[in-house]
Write an enzyme that holds these catalytic residues in place. Structure first.
Site, PDB file in Angstrom:
ATOM      1  N   ASN A   1      21.805  30.324  23.420  1.00  0.00           N
ATOM      2  CA  ASN A   1      23.019  30.490  22.631  1.00  0.00           C
ATOM      3  C   ASN A   1      22.724  30.157  21.181  1.00  0.00           C
ATOM      4  OD1 ASN A   1      25.595  30.860  21.926  1.00  0.00           O
ATOM      5  ND2 ASN A   1      26.436  29.309  23.284  1.00  0.00           N
TER       6      ASN A   1
ATOM      7  N   ASP B   1      41.609  39.992  34.603  1.00  0.00           N
ATOM      8  CA  ASP B   1      42.295  39.218  35.641  1.00  0.00           C
ATOM      9  C   ASP B   1      42.844  37.926  35.070  1.00  0.00           C
ATOM     10  OD1 ASP B   1      39.644  38.396  35.196  1.00  0.00           O
ATOM     11  OD2 ASP B   1      39.451  37.495  37.176  1.00  0.00           O
TER      12      ASP B   1
ATOM     13  N   ARG C   1      38.733  31.245  32.761  1.00  0.00           N
ATOM     14  CA  ARG C   1      37.524  30.828  33.481  1.00  0.00           C
ATOM     15  C   ARG C   1      36.392  31.842  33.248  1.00  0.00           C
ATOM     16  NH1 ARG C   1      40.434  31.926  39.029  1.00  0.00           N
ATOM     17  NH2 ARG C   1      39.872  34.098  39.402  1.00  0.00           N
ATOM     18  N   ASP C   2      35.276  31.602  33.888  1.00  0.00           N
ATOM     19  CA  ASP C   2      34.108  32.475  33.684  1.00  0.00           C
ATOM     20  C   ASP C   2      34.269  33.766  34.488  1.00  0.00           C
ATOM     21  OD1 ASP C   2      34.044  31.166  36.082  1.00  0.00           O
ATOM     22  OD2 ASP C   2      31.865  30.957  36.137  1.00  0.00           O
ATOM     23  N   GLU C   3      35.315  34.493  34.190  1.00  0.00           N
ATOM     24  CA  GLU C   3      35.533  35.753  34.888  1.00  0.00           C
ATOM     25  C   GLU C   3      35.979  36.791  33.846  1.00  0.00           C
ATOM     26  OE1 GLU C   3      36.546  36.956  39.371  1.00  0.00           O
ATOM     27  OE2 GLU C   3      36.918  34.946  38.721  1.00  0.00           O
TER      28      GLU C   3
ATOM     29  N   TRP D   1      41.237  48.373  44.935  1.00  0.00           N
ATOM     30  CA  TRP D   1      40.646  48.050  43.628  1.00  0.00           C
ATOM     31  C   TRP D   1      40.163  49.369  43.000  1.00  0.00           C
ATOM     32  CZ3 TRP D   1      42.200  44.264  46.483  1.00  0.00           C
ATOM     33  CH2 TRP D   1      42.460  43.036  45.904  1.00  0.00           C
TER      34      TRP D   1
ATOM     35  N   GLU E   1      47.883  32.491  39.297  1.00  0.00           N
ATOM     36  CA  GLU E   1      47.092  33.313  40.220  1.00  0.00           C
ATOM     37  C   GLU E   1      47.579  33.124  41.659  1.00  0.00           C
ATOM     38  OE1 GLU E   1      42.965  32.243  40.262  1.00  0.00           O
ATOM     39  OE2 GLU E   1      42.375  34.151  41.157  1.00  0.00           O
TER      40      GLU E   1
HETATM   41  C1  BGC Z   1      39.926  37.714  40.442  1.00  0.00           C
HETATM   42  C2  BGC Z   1      41.032  38.553  40.998  1.00  0.00           C
HETATM   43  C3  BGC Z   1      40.359  39.759  41.554  1.00  0.00           C
HETATM   44  C4  BGC Z   1      39.571  39.249  42.732  1.00  0.00           C
HETATM   45  C5  BGC Z   1      39.026  40.209  43.684  1.00  0.00           C
HETATM   46  C6  BGC Z   1      39.122  37.239  41.611  1.00  0.00           C
HETATM   47  O1  BGC Z   1      38.176  36.312  41.335  1.00  0.00           O
HETATM   48  O2  BGC Z   1      40.347  36.719  39.631  1.00  0.00           O
HETATM   49  O3  BGC Z   1      42.143  38.664  40.288  1.00  0.00           O
HETATM   50  O4  BGC Z   1      41.141  40.838  41.805  1.00  0.00           O
HETATM   51  O5  BGC Z   1      38.616  38.316  42.341  1.00  0.00           O
HETATM   52  O6  BGC Z   1      39.448  39.757  44.857  1.00  0.00           O
END
Ligand code: BGC
Length: 928
Positions: A162, A498, A502-504, A566, A782
């Site tokens: 980094n 989503d 967080r790390d998503e 999805w 969530e």
């Molecule tokens: C996300 C959801 C997503 C899912 C898939 C999660 O970790 O935050 O919103 O659709 O994964 O099941």
């Protein structure tokens, strides 16, 4: 139409909606095209589609039945020509048509950089022409690769770990005054462009996230007034962003947290200057630029935050006269194969600022600010202290019981900014290349007690304009609507994510599949989806599978692809865009891709039960065991995955057939309609018993079958009864998951169980929306049980407080409480349905929606035995309106029986409502 509608709950958005027509009224009683847009944008600075589509809204004074019968568009190559009505690029003449949206340009071929000035006028139903609209414009982008002479540049050091942001600069001289200057710019990474000591534009996180190997967006800025004859400097700071920085799940999936697309951020910039003396000059990124990594941004990462050392600022670096001898020559990259495209969506920009509502010191020297709202963006901080001291700024959505911030749910994302002070007086800090999801901000490292006013929350997201407004007599529902909108804003950062913390932070397809209609009701998402649906195609696997998230940076053919509910966003989202904005072009561009998805599923599952190829198979996510309560069935309400998958396969096939019909592909329309019929047949045979019971006997299963019309007509009432029983088993609570909750709500209402739907939305006990609000939610959680008093936080691995999926109930609120429903036979609100269905103890509701054809408003009130309904139907549109009443004789409009009112035609009595077809205008109905 003459009303000015002000909603109390608008304080949050700071928006005041003015009913279409009121502006015209102030200026005289005139019909006029207004709100001119090109490719959904107001005066876009760079358009790269060669036949851009033009739209306007008809503003009028509210006269009933106003229609457009013809239009004329003039497009000129200069403002002067336009003023003189010389359409040297295009003059349509008078075109007999009621089209006011999506009119494709058909004039002289447009070359790169062409400035197009345009206006429109219309003729009404009496053949009377309107005045000309105000002038509008668009500018063509760089259409051919050969238009670019700039080269991708960076510094000599690869971005390993980094590391600090790259700074780039190039002085240049202009021999004469500037007539016009435009800069085209983009990056592999993120950029902030500077010219002569100032930052250009207000875009944040530009050029935004795409599959950089396939497509990179560029932006254009008119910088005519920024330049001067003589010495000038162009410069940029370059951050890692999605290209080279951290991306959610990268560590888990690729075993590396960053450098996913590349490890070396690059800038591409081309400044094109026309001088007053007739010469032109081009300043482009190339080997003559100089670079350094010694600047103040010591590290910047979207997930982890930014570290800034103000002692390293280099005053004047972006101005003439700066000594850059310590900088190195920029490195020119070898040819980079990617497509450069003009950004089609609204940029990410600051939309709002929040002031803290509280400041605490839970431990000595640890200060926690509460912004009162879970938000997404970053903070501006004013601080003072000795040189070299560092303030650490941590972000969190919730507090622990001891008043310290709760960060476990961020997982590997750090969300920490660090600011090292220059010293010597108050100084301001604001990050550049990161973003955070948070309500609480912890400051440590200060040498003096901070004040509440030292911090400001800067809320930013893709700037999709406000579209919907909602308010009603139940404060909890108003709060729910606000929470939904905040959550949407928090998850629009060039892709629909989503979650923002967080790390998503990925463009999870299932989440937006569920939320798409709510999202469209809230904000004008047309331009946003124009961009993102391309991301969806870029992420499609070679065999037709749609990704689980788009963009998909982790190997689209290998993993995280092809999941029921999805992947289907690749069909559902474009269809919704068509339904709401009449965007046939998107369908045309997307149809083959959607077909490949259906064909993929069909190929693997010839018996039409989707058993094979379900990828990670999330099912009706977050439905089931987590929701078990005492006294409830032992098993959660999880619908069997085969049922879920087959139901969504049927629905996507149905939509594909409808797409084909819209596009005039009649054979394929019939083929997929027949396939839909066959899937329904298989579904019934496999899962439905003769008494209408669906295997598993879950709320979710019935919701799906009813919503997607999968049952033989005679079994529907039985399935509804089973659904109602399935709700009763949970003591009248929801046991559905992500994908089925809002569908169940819609079906309960449609199938005569509106009271039960209102009961569910009014619930305050777990699990319910009301429960989250009673527990302090300011965004959608969530999971229903994200935080439970006494029990604390749920599983930290999956506990976001800013996840819009279960906020998809917003669609029910708009469709049922307000009664707003698009009509896909007349897409883009050319015709629509207003069917408010009061219930749940509500005494009034009001709202509005800025459709692509103008503002629709709807407000109802129960007073004693009477029902009062005020509506606005925009000029050049019509509506079917349902007024709750036993018979038409009991319904008045204005001061007369409704059936005699101008612009109103009585159609029928249906399910306790008098149904009217209504022409454009403002109406006041009363039913007794
Ligand atoms: C996300 C959801 C997503 C899912 C898939 C999660 O970790 O935050 O919103 O659709 O994964 O099941």
């Amino acid at each position: 139409m003459l009303k000015v509608i002000v909603f109390c709950s608008l304080a949050m958005t700071g928006v005041l909606l003015v009913a279409a027509g009121s502006l015209a009224q102030q200026k005289g009683d005139k019909l006029v095209p207004a709100s001119l847009r090109c490719e959904y944008l107001v005066d876009p600075a760079t358009v790269d589609t060669r036949e851009p589509r033009l739209s306007w809204v008809l503003q009028d004074s509210g006269t009933r039945s106003t229609r457009q019968t013809a239009y004329q568009i003039i497009v000129a190559s200069s403002a002067h020509n336009l003023a003189a009505s010389r359409g040297d690029l295009w003059d349509t003449g008078k075109v007999t048509s009621n089209q006011s949206v999506q009119i494709a340009y058909q004039g002289q071929p447009l070359g790169s950089r062409t400035q197009c000035y345009w206006k429109a006028r219309v003729w009404d139903q009496h053949g009377k022409p309107s005045a000309w609209s105000r002038p509008a414009q668009w500018t063509m982008g760089l259409l051919d690769v050969s238009d670019w002479s700039a080269q991708w540049i960076g510094d000599q050091l690869p971005s390993v770990g980094n590391v600090s942001a790259t700074m780039l600069r190039r002085p240049f001289n202009l021999p004469a005054k500037v007539k016009r200057a435009v800069v085209y710019v983009t990056a592999l990474g993120l950029y902030e462009l500077h010219l002569n000591g100032r930052r250009v534009g207000d875009h944040l996180l530009a050029p935004e996230w795409t599959d950089y190997h396939t497509r990179v967006q560029y932006q254009a800025y008119d910088v005519t007034s920024w330049l001067q004859a003589g010495d000038n400097v162009i410069g940029a700071a370059l951050g890692d962003g999605w290209y080279a920085g951290g991306i959610g799940l990268a560590q888990i999936l690729l075993k590396k947290p960053r450098n996913i697309y590349g490890n070396h951020p690059r800038l591409l910039a081309q400044l094109e200057v026309e001088l007053a003396n007739g010469q032109t000059q081009r300043i482009v990124t190339d080997g003559t630029w100089r670079s350094t990594r010694e600047g103040p941004i010591r590290s910047a990462d979207l997930l982890d935050g930014e570290t800034y050392d103000a002692r390293r600022e280099m005053p004047g670096w972006d101005k003439p006269g700066f000594d850059d001898r310590a900088w190195q020559p920029a490195e020119v990259a070898a040819r980079i194969e990617t497509k450069l495209v003009a950004q089609p969506n609204e940029p990410i920009r600051v939309i709002k600022e929040l002031k803290p509502v509280a400041l605490t010191e839970p431990k000595p020297g640890v200060f926690v600010f509460d912004l009162g709202q879970n938000m997404v963006g970053w903070c501006r901080l004013t601080a003072q202290g000795p040189t070299g001291s560092t303030v650490t700024i941590r972000h969190a959505e919730m507090l622990n019981d001891d008043g310290m911030i709760y960060t476990d749910n961020l997982r590997a994302a750090k969300e920490v900014d660090r600011y090292t002070l220059r010293g010597g007086g108050p100084e301001d800090f604001e990050p550049h290349f990161t973003y955070h999801g948070f309500r609480y901000v912890e400051l440590t490292g200060l040498t003096a007690q901070p004040q509440l006013g030292d911090l400001t929350g800067r809320v930013f997201h893709s700037a999709s304009p406000d579209a919907g407004m909602f308010t009603c007599s139940e404060p909890m529902l108003n709060k729910l609507w606000e929470n939904i909108l905040w959550t949407q804003r928090g998850n629009l950062h060039s892709v629909p994510t989503d979650c923002p913390q967080r790390d998503e932070r990925l463009g999870w397809m299932g989440d937006i599949l569920i939320f798409v209609q709510t999202g469209i009701f809230n904000l004008d998402m047309a331009a946003f989806f124009t961009k993102w649906v391309r991301d969806v195609r870029d992420a499609q696997a070679d065999d037709g599978r749609y990704a689980d998230f788009s963009p998909h940076p982790f190997g689209k053919n290998e993993r995280f692809t092809g999941v029921p509910g999805w992947g289907d966003a690749g069909v559902l989202v474009p269809w919704r865009v068509y339904e709401n904005y009449g965007d046939k072009r998107m369908l045309a561009e997307h149809y083959d891709s959607a077909k490949r998805w259906i064909e993929y599923i069909h190929r693997l599952n010839p018996d039409l039960i989707w058993r094979k190829g379900r990828g990670n198979d999330y099912g009706d996510w977050l439905n089931g065991d987590t929701l078990i309560q005492e006294g409830w069935p032992k098993k959660g309400g999880q619908v069997p995955k085969e049922i879920f998958a087959t139901a969504i396969f049927a629905h996507s096939t149905d939509l594909l057939s409808r797409m084909a019909a819209v596009l005039g592909r009649t054979e394929e329309a019939s083929k997929y309609a027949a396939l839909f019929g066959d899937i329904k047949g298989s579904f019934s045979r496999a899962f439905v018993s003769t008494d209408g019971r669906i295997q598993g006997d879950t709320q979710a299963g019935y919701a799906l079958a009813l919503h997607f019309d999968l049952l033989p007509e005679e079994l529907r009432p039985r399935a509804v009864k089973h659904l109602v029983d399935a709700v009763a088993k949970y003591q009248s609570h929801i046991s559905t998951g992500f994908q089925t909750t809002y569908r169940m709500m819609l079906e309960l209402t449609r199938e005569g169980q509106n009271d039960l739907a209102y009961h569910l939305i009014n619930n305050r006990t777990f699990p319910s929306w009301g429960y989250t609000i009673e527990n302090g939610a300011t965004t959608i959680w969530e999971r229903w049980d994200g935080y439970v008093k006494g029990r604390g936080f749920q599983d930290k691995g999956m506990n976001s407080f800013n996840h819009y999926a279960i906020g998809a109930v917003g669609e029910w609120m708009y469709r049922v409480i307000l009664g707003l429903n698009p009509d896909d036979h007349h897409p883009g609100y050319e015709h629509f349905i207003l069917r408010p269905r009061p219930g749940g103890g509500l005494t009034w509701a009001k709202g509005a929606y800025n459709s692509i054809r103008g503002q629709i408003a709807c407000s109802w009130k129960l007073e004693g035995n009477s029902f009062k309904l005020d509506i606005t139907v925009p000029a050049n549109t019509t509506a079917t309106v349902y007024v709750p009443a036993k018979d038409v004789a009991g319904v008045a409009e204005g001061h007369q029986p409704a059936r005699q009112a101008a612009g109103v035609e009585f159609l029928r009595i249906e399910e306790g409502a008098a149904v009217f077809k209504v022409q454009a205008g403002a109406y006041h109905f009363e039913a007794h």
